[in-house]
Enzyme design. Structure first.
Site, mmCIF file in Angstrom:
data_model
loop_
_atom_site.group_PDB
_atom_site.id
_atom_site.type_symbol
_atom_site.label_atom_id
_atom_site.label_comp_id
_atom_site.label_asym_id
_atom_site.label_seq_id
_atom_site.Cartn_x
_atom_site.Cartn_y
_atom_site.Cartn_z
ATOM 1 N N LEU A 72 0.792 -1.324 0.162
ATOM 2 C CA LEU A 72 0.225 0.124 -0.028
ATOM 3 C C LEU A 72 0.852 1.338 0.137
ATOM 4 C CD1 LEU A 72 -2.531 -1.287 2.805
ATOM 5 C CD2 LEU A 72 -2.805 -1.097 0.340
ATOM 6 N N SER A 108 9.967 1.241 2.081
ATOM 7 C CA SER A 108 8.845 0.343 3.034
ATOM 8 C C SER A 108 9.107 -0.012 4.173
ATOM 9 C CB SER A 108 8.628 -0.937 1.982
ATOM 10 O OG SER A 108 8.358 -0.542 0.581
ATOM 11 N N ILE A 119 1.676 -6.905 5.130
ATOM 12 C CA ILE A 119 1.311 -5.781 4.600
ATOM 13 C C ILE A 119 2.605 -4.922 4.449
ATOM 14 C CG2 ILE A 119 -0.324 -3.774 4.889
ATOM 15 C CD1 ILE A 119 -1.857 -6.427 4.633
ATOM 16 N N GLU A 120 2.745 -4.322 3.464
ATOM 17 C CA GLU A 120 3.977 -3.339 3.070
ATOM 18 C C GLU A 120 3.303 -1.839 2.849
ATOM 19 O OE1 GLU A 120 7.353 -2.564 -0.460
ATOM 20 O OE2 GLU A 120 5.980 -4.593 -0.658
ATOM 21 N N ILE A 121 3.849 -1.041 3.872
ATOM 22 C CA ILE A 121 3.147 0.311 3.471
ATOM 23 C C ILE A 121 4.532 1.005 3.166
ATOM 24 C CG2 ILE A 121 2.380 2.103 4.926
ATOM 25 C CD1 ILE A 121 1.437 0.242 6.987
#
Length: 128
Positions: A72, A108, A119-121
């Site tokens: 994301l 990230s 979940i990669e931000i």
């Protein structure tokens, strides 16, 4: 032929915890539609929520909680994202690290949701 992603489906065993994570921690908007189905809305896309064992048809051949690996792009600088995650007690599993996104270089951090999906931000780095 394909222009963009509209939605994807996340299968959960932990509905309440999942809703809290995506709404309170990640800041998505909860939408209820159809016959009480739920989705997390952000930007111009959404994540539809299926409950394990009660998936909406048609569905993936093997819908499995914890099988998602999703990147994301944040609307805030990554330092603010990290501070926000810490305020919510969300452990960063990895990062910040440099990666390659769909439109260039990204930085990230990686976290897990309540079903242990990865979940990669990320934030895009300035173009050189």
């Amino acid at each position: 032929m394909i222009d963009h992603l509209d939605h994807l489906v996340l299968t959960t065993r932990h509905e309440a915890a999942c809703v809290r994570f995506y709404v309170q921690v990640l800041g998505m908007r909860l939408e209820t539609f159809g016959e009480g189905r739920k989705a997390f809305v952000f930007g111009a896309q959404k994540i539809n929520l299926h409950l394990a064992g009660r998936e909406f048809e048609p569905k993936a051949q093997h819908p499995t909680p914890g099988a998602l690996d999703l990147c994301l792009i944040a609307s805030l600088p990554l330092e603010q994202v990290q501070a926000h995650l810490a305020q919510h007690g969300v452990e960063i599993e990895c990062g910040p690290v440099l990666r390659t996104g769909a439109q260039g270089a990204i930085r990230s951090v990686y976290v897990r949701d309540p079903d242990l999906n990865l979940i990669e931000i990320s934030e895009y780095l300035p173009q050189a």
